[in-house]
Design an enzyme around this catalytic site. Structure first.
Site, PDB file in Angstrom:
ATOM      1  N   HIS A   1     -39.037 113.514  54.184  1.00 32.00           N
ATOM      2  CA  HIS A   1     -39.699 113.868  55.612  1.00 32.00           C
ATOM      3  C   HIS A   1     -39.543 112.549  56.775  1.00 32.00           C
ATOM      4  CE1 HIS A   1     -41.003 115.694  59.495  1.00 32.00           C
ATOM      5  NE2 HIS A   1     -41.160 114.817  60.197  1.00 32.00           N
TER       6      HIS A   1
ATOM      7  N   TYR B   1     -34.770 111.363  53.796  1.00 33.96           N
ATOM      8  CA  TYR B   1     -34.189 111.779  53.762  1.00 33.96           C
ATOM      9  C   TYR B   1     -33.590 112.206  52.373  1.00 33.96           C
ATOM     10  CZ  TYR B   1     -34.219 113.498  58.966  1.00 33.96           C
ATOM     11  OH  TYR B   1     -34.821 113.675  59.921  1.00 33.96           O
TER      12      TYR B   1
ATOM     13  N   LYS C   1     -32.422 116.123  71.383  1.00 36.79           N
ATOM     14  CA  LYS C   1     -32.747 116.463  69.580  1.00 36.79           C
ATOM     15  C   LYS C   1     -33.405 117.779  69.424  1.00 36.79           C
ATOM     16  CE  LYS C   1     -34.363 113.624  65.765  1.00 36.79           C
ATOM     17  NZ  LYS C   1     -35.669 112.466  65.727  1.00 36.79           N
TER      18      LYS C   1
ATOM     19  N   SER D   1     -37.978 120.081  63.262  1.00 39.27           N
ATOM     20  CA  SER D   1     -39.116 121.156  62.933  1.00 39.27           C
ATOM     21  C   SER D   1     -40.731 120.583  62.951  1.00 39.27           C
ATOM     22  CB  SER D   1     -38.711 121.424  61.636  1.00 39.27           C
ATOM     23  OG  SER D   1     -38.978 120.137  60.722  1.00 39.27           O
ATOM     24  N   HIS D   2     -41.402 121.316  63.028  1.00 41.36           N
ATOM     25  CA  HIS D   2     -42.904 121.482  62.716  1.00 41.36           C
ATOM     26  C   HIS D   2     -42.860 122.769  62.067  1.00 41.36           C
ATOM     27  CE1 HIS D   2     -46.127 118.622  64.496  1.00 41.36           C
ATOM     28  NE2 HIS D   2     -45.835 117.953  64.264  1.00 41.36           N
TER      29      HIS D   2
ATOM     30  N   ASP E   1     -39.208 111.947  71.466  1.00 39.98           N
ATOM     31  CA  ASP E   1     -38.672 111.618  71.329  1.00 39.98           C
ATOM     32  C   ASP E   1     -37.260 111.763  72.341  1.00 39.98           C
ATOM     33  OD1 ASP E   1     -39.208 111.569  68.844  1.00 39.98           O
ATOM     34  OD2 ASP E   1     -37.649 113.504  67.940  1.00 39.98           O
TER      35      ASP E   1
ATOM     36  N   SER F   1     -51.954 110.863  64.931  1.00 39.52           N
ATOM     37  CA  SER F   1     -52.249 110.853  66.772  1.00 39.52           C
ATOM     38  C   SER F   1     -51.051 111.577  68.085  1.00 39.52           C
ATOM     39  CB  SER F   1     -53.509 109.934  66.785  1.00 39.52           C
ATOM     40  OG  SER F   1     -54.604 110.029  66.207  1.00 39.52           O
ATOM     41  N   GLN F   2     -51.451 112.138  68.724  1.00 41.83           N
ATOM     42  CA  GLN F   2     -50.309 112.144  69.638  1.00 41.83           C
ATOM     43  C   GLN F   2     -50.076 111.426  70.620  1.00 41.83           C
ATOM     44  OE1 GLN F   2     -47.876 115.532  68.814  1.00 41.83           O
ATOM     45  NE2 GLN F   2     -48.619 113.932  67.338  1.00 41.83           N
TER      46      GLN F   2
END
Length: 739
Positions: free
Chosen positions: A48, A51, A90, A93-94, A116, A312-313
């Site tokens: 992830h 790459y 941009k 994915s989640h 982002d 954590s967000q």
């Protein structure tokens, strides 16, 4: 302090590192890593973040154009849209988190992609998504659809950005691994873009936003592995989002950016504090030293390992100008957010982590990224499939019955149930709402706007990755053209199976070849994106799904086209050549129960020529409605236009050949448009002079769609077939009929 575990081969394997990769670590640092260091390598070297299976192929994609300000490699791509303005966008994915915990997985996917964009200094103005679910008959599908849609709406609506477009589809290949791809678009001044590159020695590194908890630990590693039978056990790796905190973070960051205090900025996304700190230091050829005792935590007793890997967000990391530190803190305190100086930049090129008076990690910072494994995985091309002779396929039902069946099928039916849960009007600039070819969002007070879309046909990509990749780009390009936009750039989300299986890696390589070819031919460079591999469960991979997000500029949003018929008595024109291509078509799949044959070939010269011609008719006001033709072909396109405008149409007798192929074939580079009858002759003459295939195929009017040789179908009947299946399915009514 808690004593760290001893690193064993079993512990290495549990962190997703292969034996040869661990040997690479030992050689790089000259000793066994600490437990915290092992976690850091696991985070930085997973698929992830590194790459490692895709970098070698991504380098082949076109990423430059005179209007590209920033291509891949930053938080988001940036393009110049004129008038001193830049568009930043941009897609990411989640997928795995959304399968495990659909609401929070989807919600935090939206939150992450918004960060982002505003990390670059942009104010977000729109979100889009691309969703793929399993068969409607699968017992988990309805639950997953409900949770994902609620999560996207819950986060985006609360944050205050309109979700204006997307794509939702179903296929049994996604039964065990759904796709949730989120896209965000923002605006900034072209000369006020912020980057992640740290500069200056001894500058403070500041932690901003929400507190750190134990949610999301190993989230990036989990996203880099196939699912087996343990999806429920991975629930703790799913982050929990708070859109209201993110809104505060947005406003605080934008205010701080105006103060001149920010040297570098990076959001804490995948791999959290580890990835953000390493990227900032490595890009600036600087070392980073962090003191984790100063990290704001919402849970007691957190270890260095947990803090470095937490996802954590609503958190940011910045390098600030020392003289403006107090001013910056005051701004964040005003917004009720944490602000803590947790480290400094150094000239050592080392990544040093301290906690409780001990050094928990001391690693070479550049090598954490630069020395990540790079694999040229074995890959085999997908076997070629033969085209299908339309005359050899006997229609099992009448064309009218086939049209109604297609309109009610999971992929084609109206997704109003989905997008009505999203606030697509907030901010007041949505000009063309969801439900058409592309959304149009006005920029400030206009007249300029952005045309935005997401699309991909995974069935095409599975049958022929090269042509499927070309078609995905061409379809996004057509969607933008169909509303009157000038296509400018692409973001992508490359969703594929296990790259260690040569046939899946072959799909990836083939799709990238087609994507690159189309982007070059259409001057449609890729400026940002994401790769999501290992999308498979117990050995069953998804269809190759390279989602394409397209962005274009509409010079005057008052002239933007929509798909709705505008009035009776207008002529209907078909632009583009029709051969009646049925291979991999929706008609073949839904009506005949077959998914075989070669997908339609994509002539990129014709795409550009036909599209530019159609756009010229839109911007001069001669085309009153426009729809590009894709899934379901001409008949479905006409039905969607009739339903959108509540006006019927009569289609002229078709050229010689099987009517079902002419009506439902999915030949590319085609559009249907309407115009005043007095304009038709001049438009057809202009098309002939430009080498664009064009013909009058009928006229609008009355209350039914009349296909050649068929009984009229009332527009009300078309609407019922199109609008009712998804709401009925989600209400639990007749799920067996929605297949």
């Amino acid at each position: 302090m808690t004593k760290e575990p001893i690193v064993t081969p079993e512990l290495v394997a549990a962190h997703g590192l292969k034996p040869d990769e661990y040997e690479r670590i030992l050689k790089l640092i000259g000793r066994p890593p600490t437990f915290t260091e092992l976690g850091i390598f696991s985070a930085m070297w997973n698929e992830h973040c590194s790459y490692k299976s895709s970098r070698i192929h991504l380098r082949k994609l076109p990423t430059k154009a005179p209007w590209v300000i920033q291509g891949p490699g930053e938080n988001a791509g940036v393009i110049d849209i004129g008038d001193g303005q830049a568009c930043i966008f941009k897609m990411e994915s989640h997928n795995h988190p959304s399968f495990i915990e659909p609401y929070q997985g989807a919600a935090t996917g939206v939150g992450g992609i918004l960060r982002d964009v505003f990390t670059m200094g942009a104010r977000p103005i729109a979100c889009l998504n691309l969703l793929r679910f399993g068969s409607p008959a699968h017992p988990k599908t309805r639950h997953l659809v409900g949770g994902v849609v609620a999560g996207i709406g819950g986060y985006g609506n609360s944050f205050g950005v309109p979700t204006v477009g997307g794509s939702t589809g179903f296929h049994k290949a996604y039964d065990g691994n759904i796709l949730v791809n989120a896209m965000a678009v923002g605006l900034a001044k072209a000369d006020e873009i912020f980057y992640a590159k740290a500069t200056g020695v001894g500058n403070p590194i500041v932690y901003l936003g929400s507190k750190t908890g134990r949610d999301g630990i190993h989230g990036a590693t989990m996203a880099s592995a196939s699912f087996e039978a343990d999806a429920e056990e991975k629930r703790p790796t799913v982050q929990v989002g708070d859109p209201f905190s993110e809104k505060l973070l947005l406003e605080a960051c934008l205010e701080l950016m105006k103060s001149g205090a920010v040297i570098a900025i990076q959001d804490m996304g995948a791999a959290g504090l580890t990835s953000s700190a390493v990227e900032m230091g490595a890009k600036g050829n600087l070392g980073i030293e962090l003191d984790l005792d100063k990290v704001p935590c919402r849970e007691t007793g957190m270890t260095a390992y947990e803090m470095m890997l937490s996802e954590s967000q609503e958190r940011m990391l910045m390098v600030l100008t020392p003289a403006k530190e107090k001013e910056a803190e005051a701004i964040f305190r005003k917004w009720g957010l944490d602000f803590a100086v947790i480290g400094k930049t150094t000239d050592t090129l080392r990544f040093v982590i301290k906690h409780g008076g001990e050094v928990k990690a001391d690693l070479p910072i550049k090598e954490l990224g630069d020395e990540a494994p790079l694999y040229d995985r074995p890959h085999v091309p997908t076997p070629e499939r033969a085209p299908i002779d339309p005359a050899a396929v006997s229609p099992p039902v009448s064309n009218s019955a086939a049209l109604l069946k297609l309109l009610g099928s999971p992929d084609i039916c109206s997704k109003r149930w989905v997008w009505e849960q999203y606030d697509h009007l907030i901010l007041g600039n949505t000009i063309v709402a969801p439900g058409g070819d592309a959304a149009v969002v006005r920029i400030d007070d206009g007249p300029k706007g952005l045309a935005l879309t997401t699309d991909v046909n995974a069935r095409y990509c599975f049958a022929d990755p090269v042509e499927g990749g070309k078609q995905a780009v061409a379809e996004a390009w057509r969607n933008i053209v169909a509303v009157g936009g000038r296509p400018l750039a692409v973001t992508d989300n490359l969703n594929f199976g296990n790259p260690e299986r040569p046939e899946y890696m072959g799909q990836f390589v083939g799709c990238l070849e087609g994507i690159g070819e189309a982007c070059r031919a259409l001057d449609f460079p890729i400026v940002s994106g994401n790769v999501s591999l290992y999308n498979e469960t117990q050995g069953a991979g998804i269809l190759p799904t390279p989602a394409i997000g397209g962005v274009g500029v509409v010079d005057d949003v008052s002239k933007a086209a929509t798909i709705a018929f505008k009035g009776a008595g207008e002529d209907i024109l078909l632009i583009g050549a029709t051969a009646g291509w049925l291979g991999q078509s929706s008609w073949l799949s839904v009506v005949c129960g077959r998914e075989d044959g070669a997908p339609p070939p994509v002539d990129l010269t014709a795409e550009r020529r036909n599209g530019e011609f159609v756009r010229s008719l839109i911007v001069t006001g001669r085309a009153t409605a426009v729809h590009d033709l894709s899934e379901g072909g001409l008949a479905v396109g006409l039905a969607e236009m009739a339903v959108a405008g509540a006006i019927g149409a009569t289609v002229d007798p078709l050229p010689p050949g099987p009517n079902h192929a002419a009506l439902f074939g999915e030949d590319q580079a085609r559009y249907v448009l309407t115009c005043g009858a007095s304009e038709t002759a001049a438009i057809l003459a202009q098309a002939a002079a430009a080498g664009v295939p064009a013909s009058r195929i009928g006229a609008t009017g009355r209350d039914a769609l009349r296909l050649p040789g068929e009984q009229p179908i009332l527009v009300a009947t078309l609407r019922e077939a199109y609008e009712t299946p998804l709401p009925a399915y989600m209400a639990g009514e007749h799920p067996e009929a929605f297949n």
